[in-house]
Scaffold this motif. Sequence first.
Motif, PDB file in Angstrom:
ATOM      1  N   GLN A  83       0.836  -1.202   0.000  1.00  0.00           N
ATOM      2  CA  GLN A  83       0.000   0.000   0.000  1.00  0.00           C
ATOM      3  C   GLN A  83       0.873   1.255   0.000  1.00  0.00           C
ATOM      4  N   TYR A  84       1.896   1.261   0.846  1.00  0.00           N
ATOM      5  CA  TYR A  84       2.809   2.413   0.900  1.00  0.00           C
ATOM      6  C   TYR A  84       3.563   2.585  -0.412  1.00  0.00           C
ATOM      7  N   GLU A  85       3.917   1.484  -1.058  1.00  0.00           N
ATOM      8  CA  GLU A  85       4.602   1.569  -2.345  1.00  0.00           C
ATOM      9  C   GLU A  85       3.695   2.213  -3.394  1.00  0.00           C
ATOM     10  N   ALA A  86       2.417   1.877  -3.367  1.00  0.00           N
ATOM     11  CA  ALA A  86       1.462   2.493  -4.294  1.00  0.00           C
ATOM     12  C   ALA A  86       1.344   3.993  -4.014  1.00  0.00           C
ATOM     13  N   TYR A  87       1.286   4.367  -2.733  1.00  0.00           N
ATOM     14  CA  TYR A  87       1.236   5.784  -2.384  1.00  0.00           C
ATOM     15  C   TYR A  87       2.485   6.496  -2.877  1.00  0.00           C
ATOM     16  N   LEU A  88       3.643   5.884  -2.643  1.00  0.00           N
ATOM     17  CA  LEU A  88       4.910   6.494  -3.057  1.00  0.00           C
ATOM     18  C   LEU A  88       4.946   6.687  -4.563  1.00  0.00           C
ATOM     19  N   GLN A  89       4.554   5.684  -5.310  1.00  0.00           N
ATOM     20  CA  GLN A  89       4.538   5.802  -6.774  1.00  0.00           C
ATOM     21  C   GLN A  89       3.602   6.910  -7.228  1.00  0.00           C
ATOM     22  N   ASN A  90       2.467   7.036  -6.568  1.00  0.00           N
ATOM     23  CA  ASN A  90       1.513   8.078  -6.904  1.00  0.00           C
ATOM     24  C   ASN A  90       2.125   9.471  -6.681  1.00  0.00           C
ATOM     25  N   TYR A  91       2.746   9.659  -5.531  1.00  0.00           N
ATOM     26  CA  TYR A  91       3.357  10.961  -5.246  1.00  0.00           C
ATOM     27  C   TYR A  91       4.543  11.243  -6.162  1.00  0.00           C
ATOM     28  N   GLN A  92       5.307  10.224  -6.518  1.00  0.00           N
ATOM     29  CA  GLN A  92       6.409  10.423  -7.456  1.00  0.00           C
ATOM     30  C   GLN A  92       5.878  10.807  -8.832  1.00  0.00           C
ATOM     31  N   GLU A  93       4.776  10.188  -9.234  1.00  0.00           N
ATOM     32  CA  GLU A  93       4.143  10.526 -10.515  1.00  0.00           C
ATOM     33  C   GLU A  93       3.664  11.979 -10.509  1.00  0.00           C
ATOM     34  N   GLU A 147       5.345  21.641  -3.952  1.00  0.00           N
ATOM     35  CA  GLU A 147       6.531  20.802  -4.093  1.00  0.00           C
ATOM     36  C   GLU A 147       6.993  20.291  -2.721  1.00  0.00           C
ATOM     37  N   SER A 148       6.922  21.157  -1.716  1.00  0.00           N
ATOM     38  CA  SER A 148       7.366  20.742  -0.380  1.00  0.00           C
ATOM     39  C   SER A 148       6.469  19.644   0.193  1.00  0.00           C
ATOM     40  N   PHE A 149       5.168  19.709  -0.094  1.00  0.00           N
ATOM     41  CA  PHE A 149       4.256  18.657   0.362  1.00  0.00           C
ATOM     42  C   PHE A 149       4.612  17.327  -0.294  1.00  0.00           C
ATOM     43  N   LEU A 150       4.837  17.354  -1.609  1.00  0.00           N
ATOM     44  CA  LEU A 150       5.181  16.121  -2.314  1.00  0.00           C
ATOM     45  C   LEU A 150       6.509  15.570  -1.813  1.00  0.00           C
ATOM     46  N   ASP A 151       7.495  16.438  -1.583  1.00  0.00           N
ATOM     47  CA  ASP A 151       8.782  16.001  -1.034  1.00  0.00           C
ATOM     48  C   ASP A 151       8.582  15.300   0.307  1.00  0.00           C
ATOM     49  N   ALA A 152       7.758  15.893   1.160  1.00  0.00           N
ATOM     50  CA  ALA A 152       7.509  15.330   2.490  1.00  0.00           C
ATOM     51  C   ALA A 152       6.819  13.973   2.390  1.00  0.00           C
ATOM     52  N   GLN A 153       5.854  13.840   1.495  1.00  0.00           N
ATOM     53  CA  GLN A 153       5.134  12.574   1.336  1.00  0.00           C
ATOM     54  C   GLN A 153       6.065  11.488   0.787  1.00  0.00           C
ATOM     55  N   ILE A 154       6.883  11.856  -0.181  1.00  0.00           N
ATOM     56  CA  ILE A 154       7.834  10.895  -0.751  1.00  0.00           C
ATOM     57  C   ILE A 154       8.806  10.423   0.324  1.00  0.00           C
ATOM     58  N   GLU A 155       9.309  11.340   1.115  1.00  0.00           N
ATOM     59  CA  GLU A 155      10.224  10.992   2.212  1.00  0.00           C
ATOM     60  C   GLU A 155       9.515  10.109   3.246  1.00  0.00           C
ATOM     61  N   LYS A 156       8.300  10.480   3.614  1.00  0.00           N
ATOM     62  CA  LYS A 156       7.529   9.735   4.617  1.00  0.00           C
ATOM     63  C   LYS A 156       7.342   8.279   4.207  1.00  0.00           C
ATOM     64  N   TYR A 157       6.853   8.061   2.995  1.00  0.00           N
ATOM     65  CA  TYR A 157       6.585   6.698   2.563  1.00  0.00           C
ATOM     66  C   TYR A 157       7.860   5.920   2.269  1.00  0.00           C
ATOM     67  N   SER A 158       8.905   6.590   1.829  1.00  0.00           N
ATOM     68  CA  SER A 158      10.192   5.918   1.629  1.00  0.00           C
ATOM     69  C   SER A 158      10.737   5.410   2.955  1.00  0.00           C
ATOM     70  N   ARG A 159      10.660   6.232   3.990  1.00  0.00           N
ATOM     71  CA  ARG A 159      11.149   5.823   5.313  1.00  0.00           C
ATOM     72  C   ARG A 159      10.303   4.689   5.896  1.00  0.00           C
ATOM     73  N   LYS A 160       8.989   4.802   5.767  1.00  0.00           N
ATOM     74  CA  LYS A 160       8.123   3.753   6.309  1.00  0.00           C
ATOM     75  C   LYS A 160       8.366   2.422   5.587  1.00  0.00           C
ATOM     76  N   MET A 161       8.572   2.476   4.277  1.00  0.00           N
ATOM     77  CA  MET A 161       8.864   1.255   3.536  1.00  0.00           C
ATOM     78  C   MET A 161      10.204   0.669   3.965  1.00  0.00           C
ATOM     79  N   ALA A 162      11.198   1.516   4.207  1.00  0.00           N
ATOM     80  CA  ALA A 162      12.506   1.038   4.667  1.00  0.00           C
ATOM     81  C   ALA A 162      12.379   0.369   6.036  1.00  0.00           C
ATOM     82  N   ASP A 163      11.579   0.968   6.919  1.00  0.00           N
ATOM     83  CA  ASP A 163      11.345   0.354   8.232  1.00  0.00           C
ATOM     84  C   ASP A 163      10.713  -1.025   8.075  1.00  0.00           C
TER      85      ASP A 163
END
Length: 83
Positions: free
Chosen positions: A26-36, A60-76
């Motif tokens: 689910q987080y990967e789908a969110y991340l892909q969406n925000y990257q798109e 842009e700052s919101f998208l950066d924050a979301q990309i960072e958030k989901y990247s970190r959660k996926m890494a965890d």
Amino acid sequence: MKKRYTFSNGDVLEATVDELRELRAQYEAYLQNYQELYCSMEDDAYVARGNGFCDSKFSESFLDAQIEKYSRKMADIDRWLQR
């Protein structure tokens, strides 16, 4: 059996291994969406859809924050699944 996990940002989750896998997908789908969305920001026809419910642009700052958030959660989650 559910186990307690703590994300690097302090959020706590109780989940089984299968639930972790589902959440990661689910987080990967969110991340892909925000990257798109991020890649589309320069497009004149760009309208942010933020998982389907927005009708205006994201900053842009919101998208950066979301990309960072989901990247970190996926890494965890990846770290937990490797144990």
